[in-house]
Design an enzyme around this catalytic site. Structure first.
Site, PDB file in Angstrom:
ATOM      1  CG  ASP A  43       9.662 -18.502  -0.685  1.00 64.28           C
ATOM      2  OD1 ASP A  43       9.717 -19.642  -1.144  1.00 64.28           O
ATOM      3  OD2 ASP A  43      10.495 -17.862  -0.784  1.00 64.28           O
ATOM      4  CB  SER A  44       6.589 -23.216  -2.805  1.00 58.67           C
ATOM      5  OG  SER A  44       6.458 -23.929  -1.752  1.00 58.67           O
ATOM      6  CG  ASP A  69      11.127 -20.630   2.677  1.00 60.86           C
ATOM      7  OD1 ASP A  69      12.472 -20.293   3.048  1.00 60.86           O
ATOM      8  OD2 ASP A  69      10.758 -20.919   1.553  1.00 60.86           O
ATOM      9  CE  LYS A 125      13.768 -23.293   2.262  1.00 65.57           C
ATOM     10  NZ  LYS A 125      14.074 -22.250   1.216  1.00 65.57           N
ATOM     11  CD  GLU A 169      15.190 -18.407  -2.181  1.00 66.13           C
ATOM     12  OE1 GLU A 169      15.574 -17.716  -2.923  1.00 66.13           O
ATOM     13  OE2 GLU A 169      14.085 -19.169  -1.985  1.00 66.13           O
ATOM     14  CD  GLU A 193      14.355 -25.108  -6.037  1.00 68.15           C
ATOM     15  OE1 GLU A 193      14.422 -24.341  -4.815  1.00 68.15           O
ATOM     16  OE2 GLU A 193      13.448 -24.943  -6.717  1.00 68.15           O
TER      17      GLU A 193
HETATM   18  O1  KIV Z   1       9.419 -22.651  -0.754  1.00 65.15           O
HETATM   19  C1  KIV Z   1       9.928 -23.866  -0.931  1.00 65.15           C
HETATM   20  O2  KIV Z   1       8.920 -24.831  -1.119  1.00 65.15           O
HETATM   21  C2  KIV Z   1      11.253 -24.364  -0.867  1.00 65.15           C
HETATM   22  C3  KIV Z   1      11.621 -25.699  -1.205  1.00 65.15           C
HETATM   23  C4  KIV Z   1      11.306 -25.909  -2.702  1.00 65.15           C
HETATM   24  C5  KIV Z   1      12.783 -26.384  -0.636  1.00 65.15           C
HETATM   25  O3  KIV Z   1      11.907 -23.655  -0.607  1.00 65.15           O
END
Ligand code: KIV
Length: 308
Positions: A54-55, A93, A123, A125, A192
């Site tokens: 989600d970056s 994500d 993934k 959080e 992280e």
């Molecule tokens: O969204 C992302 O890029 C991440 C990584 C930093 C692990 O969650």
């Protein structure tokens, strides 16, 4: 220039591959990707895990943080990644608000990554407070990766982008969270921005692989954001990100060279233009003359060059 050292994987990476790598002490290399070309590059380089992170919200869509990206936007990019790579383990994500509110919604959101975008895993959080979601998603047959430490979707609650778990109490909490995620069914865990020795301790206490980002060298693997690694994101560079290339700088140089060539009439040249036969050209001249036009100029029209 010599050819790049391509070392694509010969076999599909699965959650079992990662478990085996962890057992054998073989470090896991993971990067983010958000589109077809990024995924192709990661696959050609032999990367083990590709995360559609989600970056995306920050490094591709230009938002201040990761909160703005929606599940539909994530799925759109995940589909492109899937078209570009098949051998790495592909992880989608789960974005902010696609899993926190209700367990059933978490399962549905996770399922969409597999059903609509061909991802292999998801993934999310959070620690113990997400254990029910992890259990339900894993129970639906969907591999789940956890994410602890600096969890960007909680950036406001954390009071900014800061290193986590530096005190004995918060470090203990993080370890308990990690153990809870493993028990709930996570197959791997991202750590992280946490102290290196804590990440190493967590790695020793868990049997699933840990993937570090700003967590030192004692984890089972490392992940970097593709745009940080390649020098394509210049708003800021986190302390933990090593730039392996300066593609952004090279891209600006290339674009400026193009601009200069266009302005100076150096591009396009005959090499980049399409031709038509002298016979067709003469026939066109005849047609235009018959129609009462002024005929054709002696050379082809410049504006046709370069179209594909
Ligand atoms: O969204 C992302 O890029 C991440 C990584 C930093 C692990 O969650």
């Amino acid at each position: 220039m010599s050819a790049p050292p391509e070392t694509p994987k010969s076999r599909k990476v699965t959650v079992r591959t990662l478990a085996r790598m962890r057992r054998g002490g073989e470090p896991i290399a993971m990067v983010t990707a958000y589109d077809y070309p990024g995924a192709r590059l990661a696959e050609r380089a032999g990367i083990d895990v590709v995360l559609v992170g989600d970056s995306l919200a920050m490094v591709v869509l230009g938002h201040e943080n990761t909160l703005a990206v929606t599940l539909d936007e994530m799925l759109h990019h995940a589909r492109a990644v899937r078209r570009g790579a098949s051998t790495p383990l592909l992880v989608g994500d789960l974005p902010f608000l696609s899993y926190q509110a209700e367990v059933a919604e978490a399962v549905r959101s996770a399922g969409r990554f597999l059903q609509e975008a061909g991802m292999d895993a998801v993934k999310l959080e959070g620690g113990r407070r997400m254990a029910a979601q992890v259990e339900a998603i894993a129970g639906a047959g969907i591999p789940v990766m956890g994410h602890l430490g600096l969890t960007p979707q909680s950036v406001h609650a954390l009071g900014g982008w800061r290193v986590q778990a530096r005190s004995a109490g918060t470090a203990r909490d993080l370890l308990d969270d990690a153990l809870a995620l493993e028990r709930a069914g996570c197959f791997a865990l991202v750590l992280e921005s946490v102290p290196a020795r804590l990440a190493e301790l967590v790695t020793r206490r868990l049997s699933i692989p840990t993937i570090g980002i700003g967590a030192g060298a004692g984890t089972s693997g490392q992940v970097l954001v593709l745009h940080d690694l390649l020098g394509l994101f210049d708003r800021f560079t986190p302390k933990f990100a090593r730039r392996y290339a300066e593609l952004g700088r090279e891209a600006v140089t290339a674009l400026a060279a193009f601009r200069d060539d266009v302005r100076a009439g150096r591009f396009p040249t005959a090499e980049h233009a399409y031709e038509m036969s002298d016979e067709s050209w003469a026939a066109l001249a005849e047609l235009l003359t018959e129609e009462g036009g002024a005929g054709t100029p002696a050379t082809g029209p410049r504006r046709l060059a370069g179209r594909r």
